[in-house]
Design a protein around this motif. Structure first.
Motif, PDB file in Angstrom:
ATOM      1  N   SER A 368      10.917  10.353  -0.348  1.00  0.00           N
ATOM      2  CA  SER A 368      10.326  11.502   0.339  1.00  0.00           C
ATOM      3  C   SER A 368      10.245  11.294   1.842  1.00  0.00           C
ATOM      4  O   SER A 368       9.804  12.181   2.573  1.00  0.00           O
ATOM      5  CB  SER A 368       8.929  11.785  -0.218  1.00  0.00           C
ATOM      6  OG  SER A 368       8.043  10.723   0.089  1.00  0.00           O
ATOM      7  N   GLY A 369      10.672  10.101   2.304  1.00  0.00           N
ATOM      8  CA  GLY A 369      10.638   9.799   3.722  1.00  0.00           C
ATOM      9  C   GLY A 369       9.371   9.129   4.187  1.00  0.00           C
ATOM     10  O   GLY A 369       9.218   8.820   5.373  1.00  0.00           O
ATOM     11  N   GLN A 370       8.431   8.874   3.267  1.00  0.00           N
ATOM     12  CA  GLN A 370       7.159   8.266   3.646  1.00  0.00           C
ATOM     13  C   GLN A 370       7.346   6.783   3.936  1.00  0.00           C
ATOM     14  O   GLN A 370       8.016   6.063   3.192  1.00  0.00           O
ATOM     15  CB  GLN A 370       6.144   8.455   2.524  1.00  0.00           C
ATOM     16  CG  GLN A 370       4.782   7.839   2.819  1.00  0.00           C
ATOM     17  CD  GLN A 370       3.795   8.068   1.687  1.00  0.00           C
ATOM     18  OE1 GLN A 370       4.069   8.843   0.766  1.00  0.00           O
ATOM     19  NE2 GLN A 370       2.656   7.399   1.749  1.00  0.00           N
ATOM     20  N   ALA A 371       6.750   6.304   5.019  1.00  0.00           N
ATOM     21  CA  ALA A 371       6.819   4.894   5.380  1.00  0.00           C
ATOM     22  C   ALA A 371       6.034   4.059   4.379  1.00  0.00           C
ATOM     23  O   ALA A 371       4.943   4.440   3.936  1.00  0.00           O
ATOM     24  CB  ALA A 371       6.274   4.682   6.790  1.00  0.00           C
ATOM     25  N   ILE A 372       6.585   2.923   4.012  1.00  0.00           N
ATOM     26  CA  ILE A 372       5.957   2.022   3.047  1.00  0.00           C
ATOM     27  C   ILE A 372       5.749   0.675   3.719  1.00  0.00           C
ATOM     28  O   ILE A 372       6.690   0.051   4.206  1.00  0.00           O
ATOM     29  CB  ILE A 372       6.833   1.847   1.788  1.00  0.00           C
ATOM     30  CG1 ILE A 372       7.083   3.203   1.124  1.00  0.00           C
ATOM     31  CG2 ILE A 372       6.195   0.855   0.825  1.00  0.00           C
ATOM     32  CD1 ILE A 372       5.861   3.872   0.564  1.00  0.00           C
ATOM     33  N   ASN A 373       4.514   0.227   3.737  1.00  0.00           N
ATOM     34  CA  ASN A 373       4.173  -1.083   4.286  1.00  0.00           C
ATOM     35  C   ASN A 373       3.244  -1.793   3.309  1.00  0.00           C
ATOM     36  O   ASN A 373       2.195  -1.268   2.950  1.00  0.00           O
ATOM     37  CB  ASN A 373       3.495  -0.954   5.655  1.00  0.00           C
ATOM     38  CG  ASN A 373       4.411  -0.338   6.697  1.00  0.00           C
ATOM     39  OD1 ASN A 373       5.404  -0.947   7.073  1.00  0.00           O
ATOM     40  ND2 ASN A 373       4.086   0.867   7.133  1.00  0.00           N
ATOM     41  N   GLY A 374       3.624  -2.966   2.881  1.00  0.00           N
ATOM     42  CA  GLY A 374       2.773  -3.731   1.985  1.00  0.00           C
ATOM     43  C   GLY A 374       3.000  -3.404   0.524  1.00  0.00           C
ATOM     44  O   GLY A 374       3.965  -2.724   0.147  1.00  0.00           O
ATOM     45  N   PRO A 375       2.110  -3.858  -0.348  1.00  0.00           N
ATOM     46  CA  PRO A 375       2.264  -3.685  -1.794  1.00  0.00           C
ATOM     47  C   PRO A 375       2.227  -2.203  -2.200  1.00  0.00           C
ATOM     48  O   PRO A 375       1.658  -1.359  -1.503  1.00  0.00           O
ATOM     49  CB  PRO A 375       1.056  -4.437  -2.374  1.00  0.00           C
ATOM     50  CG  PRO A 375       0.603  -5.352  -1.277  1.00  0.00           C
ATOM     51  CD  PRO A 375       0.917  -4.640   0.005  1.00  0.00           C
ATOM     52  N   ILE A 376       2.849  -1.925  -3.358  1.00  0.00           N
ATOM     53  CA  ILE A 376       2.881  -0.563  -3.912  1.00  0.00           C
ATOM     54  C   ILE A 376       2.309  -0.601  -5.321  1.00  0.00           C
ATOM     55  O   ILE A 376       2.687  -1.463  -6.127  1.00  0.00           O
ATOM     56  CB  ILE A 376       4.311  -0.014  -3.963  1.00  0.00           C
ATOM     57  CG1 ILE A 376       4.941   0.000  -2.570  1.00  0.00           C
ATOM     58  CG2 ILE A 376       4.340   1.383  -4.572  1.00  0.00           C
ATOM     59  CD1 ILE A 376       6.406   0.387  -2.590  1.00  0.00           C
ATOM     60  N   GLU A 377       1.411   0.333  -5.628  1.00  0.00           N
ATOM     61  CA  GLU A 377       0.922   0.459  -6.995  1.00  0.00           C
ATOM     62  C   GLU A 377       1.809   1.441  -7.745  1.00  0.00           C
ATOM     63  O   GLU A 377       1.962   2.596  -7.343  1.00  0.00           O
ATOM     64  CB  GLU A 377      -0.523   0.951  -7.024  1.00  0.00           C
ATOM     65  CG  GLU A 377      -1.059   1.070  -8.451  1.00  0.00           C
ATOM     66  CD  GLU A 377      -2.469   1.623  -8.515  1.00  0.00           C
ATOM     67  OE1 GLU A 377      -3.002   1.762  -9.634  1.00  0.00           O
ATOM     68  OE2 GLU A 377      -3.041   1.942  -7.448  1.00  0.00           O
ATOM     69  N   LEU A 378       2.392   0.965  -8.834  1.00  0.00           N
ATOM     70  CA  LEU A 378       3.214   1.816  -9.685  1.00  0.00           C
ATOM     71  C   LEU A 378       2.391   2.226 -10.908  1.00  0.00           C
ATOM     72  O   LEU A 378       1.931   1.373 -11.675  1.00  0.00           O
ATOM     73  CB  LEU A 378       4.474   1.074 -10.142  1.00  0.00           C
ATOM     74  CG  LEU A 378       5.576   0.859  -9.106  1.00  0.00           C
ATOM     75  CD1 LEU A 378       6.748   0.130  -9.752  1.00  0.00           C
ATOM     76  CD2 LEU A 378       6.034   2.188  -8.527  1.00  0.00           C
ATOM     77  N   LYS A 379       2.221   3.515 -11.076  1.00  0.00           N
ATOM     78  CA  LYS A 379       1.522   4.013 -12.252  1.00  0.00           C
ATOM     79  C   LYS A 379       2.386   3.796 -13.492  1.00  0.00           C
ATOM     80  O   LYS A 379       3.587   3.537 -13.375  1.00  0.00           O
ATOM     81  CB  LYS A 379       1.200   5.494 -12.071  1.00  0.00           C
ATOM     82  CG  LYS A 379       0.227   5.779 -10.928  1.00  0.00           C
ATOM     83  CD  LYS A 379      -0.046   7.269 -10.810  1.00  0.00           C
ATOM     84  CE  LYS A 379      -1.021   7.546  -9.685  1.00  0.00           C
ATOM     85  NZ  LYS A 379      -1.303   9.002  -9.551  1.00  0.00           N
ATOM     86  N   PRO A 380       1.811   3.921 -14.694  1.00  0.00           N
ATOM     87  CA  PRO A 380       2.640   3.805 -15.901  1.00  0.00           C
ATOM     88  C   PRO A 380       3.772   4.830 -15.889  1.00  0.00           C
ATOM     89  O   PRO A 380       3.620   5.940 -15.372  1.00  0.00           O
ATOM     90  CB  PRO A 380       1.645   4.086 -17.036  1.00  0.00           C
ATOM     91  CG  PRO A 380       0.305   3.769 -16.464  1.00  0.00           C
ATOM     92  CD  PRO A 380       0.385   4.123 -15.008  1.00  0.00           C
ATOM     93  N   ARG A 381       4.932   4.441 -16.419  1.00  0.00           N
ATOM     94  CA  ARG A 381       6.099   5.322 -16.538  1.00  0.00           C
ATOM     95  C   ARG A 381       6.536   5.850 -15.166  1.00  0.00           C
ATOM     96  O   ARG A 381       6.780   7.052 -15.008  1.00  0.00           O
ATOM     97  CB  ARG A 381       5.813   6.495 -17.485  1.00  0.00           C
ATOM     98  CG  ARG A 381       5.367   6.072 -18.873  1.00  0.00           C
ATOM     99  CD  ARG A 381       5.064   7.270 -19.765  1.00  0.00           C
ATOM    100  NE  ARG A 381       3.959   8.061 -19.249  1.00  0.00           N
ATOM    101  CZ  ARG A 381       2.684   7.765 -19.400  1.00  0.00           C
ATOM    102  NH1 ARG A 381       2.325   6.684 -20.070  1.00  0.00           N
ATOM    103  NH2 ARG A 381       1.746   8.543 -18.894  1.00  0.00           N
ATOM    104  N   SER A 382       6.622   4.971 -14.196  1.00  0.00           N
ATOM    105  CA  SER A 382       7.011   5.421 -12.863  1.00  0.00           C
ATOM    106  C   SER A 382       7.975   4.430 -12.223  1.00  0.00           C
ATOM    107  O   SER A 382       8.069   3.263 -12.631  1.00  0.00           O
ATOM    108  CB  SER A 382       5.779   5.603 -11.962  1.00  0.00           C
ATOM    109  OG  SER A 382       5.191   4.354 -11.654  1.00  0.00           O
TER     110      SER A 382
END
Length: 391
Positions: A368-382
């Protein structure tokens, strides 16, 4: 039970699968570039220029042979049924009464699949006469026209058609129990597909199977899929938009894809949208991330609306410029990830638990173009697909 052909046996199937793999490595072309996601087109009858598609390496059910050394075209055949719609069940009763299969009430043809126009007649593929009819009437002419492969649809080990027996010389001959899972039915299916693979290979063609995974028969499922030069996985990772593939089913699918090495894998994913509306970022990220994490050396992706085949569909973010993979995928628990030259893909295939992932060092943005810095939480089925922000 079965009267005409004995089972291949898993040892014989493994031997044939080895020969299949050797042929497939020589005959199935690599995707034109690993810099983009190789694509598959599902039918092409509604396209004006079916031979000129960007980065398409496989066409399921091509209207005509494409005569390209970069694209594997395929001739569609509905597995254990007669492709000629004029050959109805009534036609078979009058002309070849012993060729058609019935349910256990001994009266209802085991159609399995019905359509708006009717149903293909179900054939007894344990019968040598039926096999020769399919070979001489459909397979040999298709290969002679220039098709690279023969695509067999709806290949499943469970007896979803409720096949039970046939009438021979006025006498009922029971072949199967009629139950969903029947060792005799499984053996006959493997024997038939193995015979097809051998005959097609002898004529210089490839065999493509739209084969479903049966988690309750993992060894037999592996034997079936190993017979395919091209495994077409219609459920993909979205399971035809009914639910996302997770847990042990996702893990088994990953194992089967990885084991194929240089043999082709086609992931078909039907979206939860209709018409030209694109899927949302969450759905697209799940499909593309699952594909990027699991793809082998000859994998192709198709993403399209439900029941909308035959035309070219292009979605945003279907082909993110991640570049080639820089190594194999990694797995820990229900989290899998893979590094790419300019990207990163990760999936949490748990049904209920969230997971935290740490992308490699650098600046990133998601689809989506959003900047990502650091850890990411992935929800179930994602899943998530990241692109390097530099440059």
């Amino acid at each position: 039970m079965m009267q005409r052909h004995s089972s291949f046996g898993l040892a014989v199937i493994a031997s044939l699968a080895g020969a299949t793999a050797a042929l497939a490595q020589q005959s199935v072309p690599h995707p034109e570039t690993v810099d983009r996601i190789p694509r598959a087109q599902i039918f092409n009858g509604r396209m004006q220029s079916p031979a000129n598609l960007p980065n398409v390496g496989f066409v399921w059910g091509s209207k005509t042979p494409l005569r390209s050394n970069k694209v594997i075209d395929s001739y569609y055949y509905p597995n254990q049924r007669d492709l000629n719609r004029a050959h109805t069940a009534e036609w078979y009763k009058a002309n070849h009464p012993s060729w058609i299969t019935y349910q256990c009430d001994q009266q209802t043809p085991s159609f399995g699949y019905t359509y708006s126009w009717g149903a293909y007649a179900p054939l007894d593929t344990s019968n040598p006469e039926v096999r020769q009819y399919i070979l001489k009437t459909y397979i040999e002419p298709a290969l002679a026209k220039g098709y690279h492969s023969i695509a067999f649809d709806n290949v499943a080990l469970p007896n979803t058609d409720k096949r039970c027996g046939v009438w021979r010389d006025g006498k009922w001959v029971q072949l199967f129990s009629g139950q969903s899972r029947d060792p005799a039915h499984t053996a006959q299916k493997l024997d038939y597909i193995g015979w097809l693979a051998k005959e097609i290979h002898q004529r210089g063609g490839l065999i493509a199977l739209n084969a479903k995974i049966d988690p309750k028969q993992p060894d037999e499922t592996k034997a079936l899929i190993n017979l395919a030069d091209i495994w077409v996985d219609e459920g993909g990772f979205s399971d035809s938009c009914r639910r996302r593939i997770t847990g042990d089913a996702w893990r088994l699918k990953r194992e089967l894809i990885q084991q194929r090495n240089n043999r082709a894998y086609v992931s078909i994913n039907y979206t939860c949208t209709n018409g030209s509306a694109p899927p949302d970022n969450a759905e697209m990220s799940w499909i593309v991330a699952s594909f990027l994490v699991n793809r082998n050396n000859r994998s192709y992706l198709a993403v399209l609306p439900q029941k909308d085949t035959g035309r070219w569909v292009e979605y945003p973010n279907l082909d993110p410029p991640v570049g080639p993979p820089t190594g194999p995928s990694e797995l820990q628990g229900t989290t899998a990830w893979r590094n790419y030259q300019r990207g990163y893909a990760a999936v949490n295939f748990s049904d209920r638990d969230s997971a935290t992932i740490q992308p490699p060092a650098g600046s990133w943005r998601d689809l989506s173009g959003q900047a990502i810095n650091g850890p990411i939480e992935l929800k179930p089925r994602s899943g998530v697909v990241l692109l390097r922000a530099e440059g």
